[in-house]
Design a protein around this motif. Structure first.
Motif, PDB file in Angstrom:
ATOM      1  N   GLY A  56       2.985  87.211  56.213  1.00 18.54           N
ATOM      2  CA  GLY A  56       2.569  87.908  56.901  1.00 18.54           C
ATOM      3  C   GLY A  56       3.268  88.406  58.281  1.00 18.54           C
ATOM      4  O   GLY A  56       2.704  89.046  59.050  1.00 18.54           O
ATOM      5  N   MET A  57       4.477  88.510  58.280  1.00 19.02           N
ATOM      6  CA  MET A  57       5.322  88.524  59.499  1.00 19.02           C
ATOM      7  C   MET A  57       6.463  89.504  59.250  1.00 19.02           C
ATOM      8  O   MET A  57       7.592  89.173  59.159  1.00 19.02           O
ATOM      9  CB  MET A  57       5.929  87.176  60.007  1.00 19.02           C
ATOM     10  N   GLU A  58       6.227  90.365  58.357  1.00 23.22           N
ATOM     11  CA  GLU A  58       7.333  91.416  58.021  1.00 23.22           C
ATOM     12  C   GLU A  58       8.110  92.043  59.387  1.00 23.22           C
ATOM     13  O   GLU A  58       9.471  92.023  58.934  1.00 23.22           O
ATOM     14  CB  GLU A  58       6.856  92.864  57.136  1.00 23.22           C
ATOM     15  N   VAL A  59       7.614  92.460  60.340  1.00 21.11           N
ATOM     16  CA  VAL A  59       8.421  92.995  61.264  1.00 21.11           C
ATOM     17  C   VAL A  59       8.450  92.329  62.701  1.00 21.11           C
ATOM     18  O   VAL A  59       7.370  92.020  63.203  1.00 21.11           O
ATOM     19  CB  VAL A  59       7.768  94.449  61.608  1.00 21.11           C
ATOM     20  N   PHE A  60       9.489  92.257  63.112  1.00 20.88           N
ATOM     21  CA  PHE A  60       9.663  91.708  64.583  1.00 20.88           C
ATOM     22  C   PHE A  60       9.255  93.021  65.379  1.00 20.88           C
ATOM     23  O   PHE A  60      10.011  93.873  65.633  1.00 20.88           O
ATOM     24  CB  PHE A  60      11.000  90.935  64.891  1.00 20.88           C
ATOM     25  N   ARG A  61       8.607  92.726  66.353  1.00 21.65           N
ATOM     26  CA  ARG A  61       8.025  93.824  67.205  1.00 21.65           C
ATOM     27  C   ARG A  61       8.714  93.929  68.313  1.00 21.65           C
ATOM     28  O   ARG A  61       9.468  93.211  68.985  1.00 21.65           O
ATOM     29  CB  ARG A  61       6.619  93.563  67.855  1.00 21.65           C
ATOM     30  N   GLY A  62       9.167  95.097  68.772  1.00 21.10           N
ATOM     31  CA  GLY A  62       9.888  95.663  69.710  1.00 21.10           C
ATOM     32  C   GLY A  62       9.141  95.641  71.166  1.00 21.10           C
ATOM     33  O   GLY A  62       9.797  95.583  72.291  1.00 21.10           O
ATOM     34  N   SER A  63       7.898  95.727  70.874  1.00 20.23           N
ATOM     35  CA  SER A  63       6.966  95.936  72.280  1.00 20.23           C
ATOM     36  C   SER A  63       6.337  94.536  72.540  1.00 20.23           C
ATOM     37  O   SER A  63       5.626  94.249  71.450  1.00 20.23           O
ATOM     38  CB  SER A  63       6.099  97.162  72.122  1.00 20.23           C
ATOM     39  N   PRO A  64       6.093  93.952  73.592  1.00 22.25           N
ATOM     40  CA  PRO A  64       5.255  93.006  73.762  1.00 22.25           C
ATOM     41  C   PRO A  64       3.886  92.957  73.397  1.00 22.25           C
ATOM     42  O   PRO A  64       2.941  92.434  73.225  1.00 22.25           O
ATOM     43  CB  PRO A  64       5.600  92.158  74.950  1.00 22.25           C
ATOM     44  N   ARG A  65       3.418  94.313  73.597  1.00 22.36           N
ATOM     45  CA  ARG A  65       1.888  94.886  73.509  1.00 22.36           C
ATOM     46  C   ARG A  65       1.454  94.771  71.952  1.00 22.36           C
ATOM     47  O   ARG A  65       0.464  94.871  71.669  1.00 22.36           O
ATOM     48  CB  ARG A  65       1.734  96.018  74.232  1.00 22.36           C
ATOM     49  N   GLN A  66       2.719  94.774  71.190  1.00 22.92           N
ATOM     50  CA  GLN A  66       2.252  94.658  69.626  1.00 22.92           C
ATOM     51  C   GLN A  66       2.307  93.148  68.977  1.00 22.92           C
ATOM     52  O   GLN A  66       2.372  93.166  67.783  1.00 22.92           O
ATOM     53  CB  GLN A  66       3.157  95.833  68.701  1.00 22.92           C
TER      54      GLN A  66
END
Length: 184
Positions: A56-66
Protein backbone atom coordinates in the motif's frame (compact mmCIF):
# COMPACT_ATOMS: atom_id res chain seq x y z
CA UNK A 1 -13.88 -24.75 4.99
CA UNK A 2 -13.65 -20.96 5.09
CA UNK A 3 -14.13 -18.46 7.85
CA UNK A 4 -17.54 -17.50 6.49
CA UNK A 5 -18.84 -20.97 7.33
CA UNK A 6 -17.78 -20.62 10.95
CA UNK A 7 -19.46 -17.26 11.49
CA UNK A 8 -23.22 -16.88 11.89
CA UNK A 9 -24.90 -15.11 8.95
CA UNK A 10 -21.64 -13.72 7.60
CA UNK A 11 -21.03 -11.27 10.47
CA UNK A 12 -17.52 -10.55 11.64
CA UNK A 13 -16.95 -8.92 15.01
CA UNK A 14 -13.92 -6.84 15.89
CA UNK A 15 -12.99 -3.75 17.83
CA UNK A 16 -12.72 -0.29 16.32
CA UNK A 17 -9.08 -0.18 17.42
CA UNK A 18 -8.28 -3.38 15.51
CA UNK A 19 -10.09 -2.25 12.36
CA UNK A 20 -8.47 1.19 12.43
CA UNK A 21 -5.05 -0.40 12.97
CA UNK A 22 -5.52 -2.64 9.95
CA UNK A 23 -6.61 0.30 7.78
CA UNK A 24 -3.76 2.55 8.93
CA UNK A 25 -1.12 -0.13 8.36
CA UNK A 26 -2.39 -0.75 4.84
CA UNK A 27 -2.25 2.92 3.82
CA UNK A 28 1.13 4.30 4.84
CA UNK A 29 2.44 7.06 2.58
CA UNK A 30 6.20 7.71 2.82
CA UNK A 31 7.80 11.14 2.41
CA UNK A 32 10.99 11.39 0.41
CA UNK A 33 13.95 12.45 2.53
CA UNK A 34 16.97 10.91 0.85
CA UNK A 35 20.19 12.62 1.87
CA UNK A 36 23.04 10.35 0.74
CA UNK A 37 23.88 6.93 -0.69
CA UNK A 38 21.10 5.23 1.32
CA UNK A 39 18.61 7.17 -0.80
CA UNK A 40 19.58 5.07 -3.84
CA UNK A 41 18.61 1.91 -1.95
CA UNK A 42 15.37 3.59 -0.83
CA UNK A 43 14.52 4.46 -4.43
CA UNK A 44 15.34 0.89 -5.50
CA UNK A 45 12.85 -0.40 -2.93
CA UNK A 46 10.12 1.61 -4.61
CA UNK A 47 11.02 0.25 -8.07
CA UNK A 48 9.50 -2.76 -9.80
CA UNK A 49 11.83 -5.46 -8.47
CA UNK A 50 10.95 -4.94 -4.81
CA UNK A 51 7.54 -3.32 -5.39
CA UNK A 52 6.45 -1.49 -2.25
CA UNK A 53 3.00 -1.22 -3.83
CA UNK A 54 2.27 -4.67 -2.39
CA UNK A 55 2.15 -2.98 1.00
CA UNK A 56 0.00 0.00 0.00
CA UNK A 57 2.95 2.36 -0.48
CA UNK A 58 2.85 3.02 -4.21
CA UNK A 59 3.97 6.63 -4.26
CA UNK A 60 6.59 8.53 -2.32
CA UNK A 61 4.90 11.79 -1.44
CA UNK A 62 6.54 15.08 -2.37
CA UNK A 63 4.61 17.08 0.21
CA UNK A 64 4.91 16.34 3.93
CA UNK A 65 1.22 17.14 4.36
CA UNK A 66 0.37 14.05 2.32
CA UNK A 67 2.77 11.70 4.12
CA UNK A 68 2.71 9.88 7.44
CA UNK A 69 6.06 8.04 7.23
CA UNK A 70 9.43 9.73 6.97
CA UNK A 71 12.32 7.53 5.87
CA UNK A 72 15.51 9.42 6.74
CA UNK A 73 18.02 7.83 4.37
CA UNK A 74 21.60 8.93 4.88
CA UNK A 75 23.68 11.33 6.94
CA UNK A 76 22.07 14.47 8.32
CA UNK A 77 24.23 17.59 8.39
CA UNK A 78 23.82 20.33 10.98
CA UNK A 79 22.48 22.61 8.24
CA UNK A 80 19.88 20.03 7.18
CA UNK A 81 18.66 19.31 10.74
CA UNK A 82 16.23 22.29 10.98
CA UNK A 83 14.79 21.42 7.56
CA UNK A 84 14.29 17.81 8.65
CA UNK A 85 12.47 18.98 11.78
CA UNK A 86 10.30 21.38 9.78
CA UNK A 87 9.26 18.64 7.36
CA UNK A 88 8.48 16.35 10.32
CA UNK A 89 6.39 19.06 11.99
CA UNK A 90 4.39 19.58 8.78
CA UNK A 91 3.38 15.91 8.60
CA UNK A 92 -0.11 15.09 9.95
CA UNK A 93 -0.56 12.90 13.03
CA UNK A 94 -0.08 10.00 13.48
CA UNK A 95 3.39 9.98 11.93
CA UNK A 96 6.28 7.55 11.97
CA UNK A 97 10.02 7.72 11.25
CA UNK A 98 12.44 5.09 9.97
CA UNK A 99 16.13 5.90 10.38
CA UNK A 100 17.76 4.20 7.39
CA UNK A 101 21.46 3.45 7.50
CA UNK A 102 24.17 3.76 10.09
CA UNK A 103 24.79 7.44 9.23
CA UNK A 104 21.21 8.44 10.01
CA UNK A 105 21.09 6.23 13.11
CA UNK A 106 24.38 7.20 14.75
CA UNK A 107 26.43 9.46 12.47
CA UNK A 108 28.28 6.49 11.01
CA UNK A 109 31.93 7.03 10.11
CA UNK A 110 31.38 10.80 10.10
CA UNK A 111 32.20 11.60 13.72
CA UNK A 112 32.71 15.34 13.28
CA UNK A 113 31.12 18.71 13.96
CA UNK A 114 29.19 18.88 10.67
CA UNK A 115 27.13 15.67 10.95
CA UNK A 116 24.33 15.04 13.45
CA UNK A 117 25.25 11.96 15.49
CA UNK A 118 21.86 10.27 15.19
CA UNK A 119 18.64 11.61 13.74
CA UNK A 120 16.89 10.79 17.02
CA UNK A 121 18.37 14.06 18.34
CA UNK A 122 16.01 15.86 15.94
CA UNK A 123 12.89 13.68 15.53
CA UNK A 124 11.58 10.63 17.41
CA UNK A 125 12.52 7.44 15.58
CA UNK A 126 10.29 4.35 15.48
CA UNK A 127 12.51 1.90 13.58
CA UNK A 128 16.32 1.90 13.25
CA UNK A 129 17.66 0.23 10.12
CA UNK A 130 21.39 -0.67 10.27
CA UNK A 131 23.73 -1.09 7.34
CA UNK A 132 25.95 0.93 5.04
CA UNK A 133 23.92 1.13 2.90
CA UNK A 134 21.12 -1.22 3.94
CA UNK A 135 19.73 -3.46 1.22
CA UNK A 136 16.20 -2.89 -0.15
CA UNK A 137 15.13 -6.16 1.47
CA UNK A 138 16.14 -4.75 4.84
CA UNK A 139 14.04 -1.63 4.25
CA UNK A 140 11.05 -3.81 3.33
CA UNK A 141 11.57 -5.79 6.54
CA UNK A 142 11.70 -2.55 8.56
CA UNK A 143 8.49 -1.38 6.88
CA UNK A 144 6.78 -4.68 7.75
CA UNK A 145 7.90 -4.29 11.38
CA UNK A 146 6.52 -0.77 11.37
CA UNK A 147 3.24 -2.14 9.98
CA UNK A 148 3.06 -4.47 13.00
CA UNK A 149 3.68 -1.54 15.32
CA UNK A 150 1.03 0.57 13.59
CA UNK A 151 -1.54 -2.22 13.60
CA UNK A 152 -1.21 -2.80 17.34
CA UNK A 153 -1.03 0.86 18.37
CA UNK A 154 -3.75 2.30 20.57
CA UNK A 155 -6.29 4.99 19.66
CA UNK A 156 -7.45 8.16 21.41
CA UNK A 157 -7.08 8.27 25.18
CA UNK A 158 -5.44 4.84 25.18
CA UNK A 159 -2.76 6.13 22.77
CA UNK A 160 -2.04 9.14 24.98
CA UNK A 161 -1.75 6.90 28.06
CA UNK A 162 0.61 4.54 26.21
CA UNK A 163 2.75 7.52 25.11
CA UNK A 164 2.92 8.81 28.69
CA UNK A 165 3.95 5.36 29.95
CA UNK A 166 6.66 5.07 27.29
CA UNK A 167 7.98 8.54 28.11
CA UNK A 168 8.04 7.74 31.84
CA UNK A 169 9.92 4.50 31.17
CA UNK A 170 12.43 6.40 29.04
CA UNK A 171 13.00 8.90 31.86
CA UNK A 172 13.61 6.11 34.36
CA UNK A 173 16.03 4.26 32.05
CA UNK A 174 19.70 4.25 32.92
CA UNK A 175 21.64 6.69 30.70
CA UNK A 176 23.99 5.04 28.24
CA UNK A 177 26.99 6.83 29.74
CA UNK A 178 26.34 5.10 33.08
CA UNK A 179 25.95 1.59 31.64
CA UNK A 180 28.66 -0.96 32.34
CA UNK A 181 29.77 -3.94 30.28
CA UNK A 182 30.41 -3.95 26.55
CA UNK A 183 29.65 -0.25 26.20
CA UNK A 184 32.44 0.87 28.57
Amino acid sequence: MGIEEKLPSGFLLTTVETAAGWVRKASVFPATFGLACCAIEMMTTGAGRYDMARFGMEVFRGSPRQADLMIVAGRVSQKMAPVLRQVYDQMPNPKWVISMGVCASSGGMFNNYAIVQGVDHIVPVDIYLPGCPPRPEMLLDAILKLHEKIQHSKLGVNREAAAREAEEAARKALPTIEMKGLLR
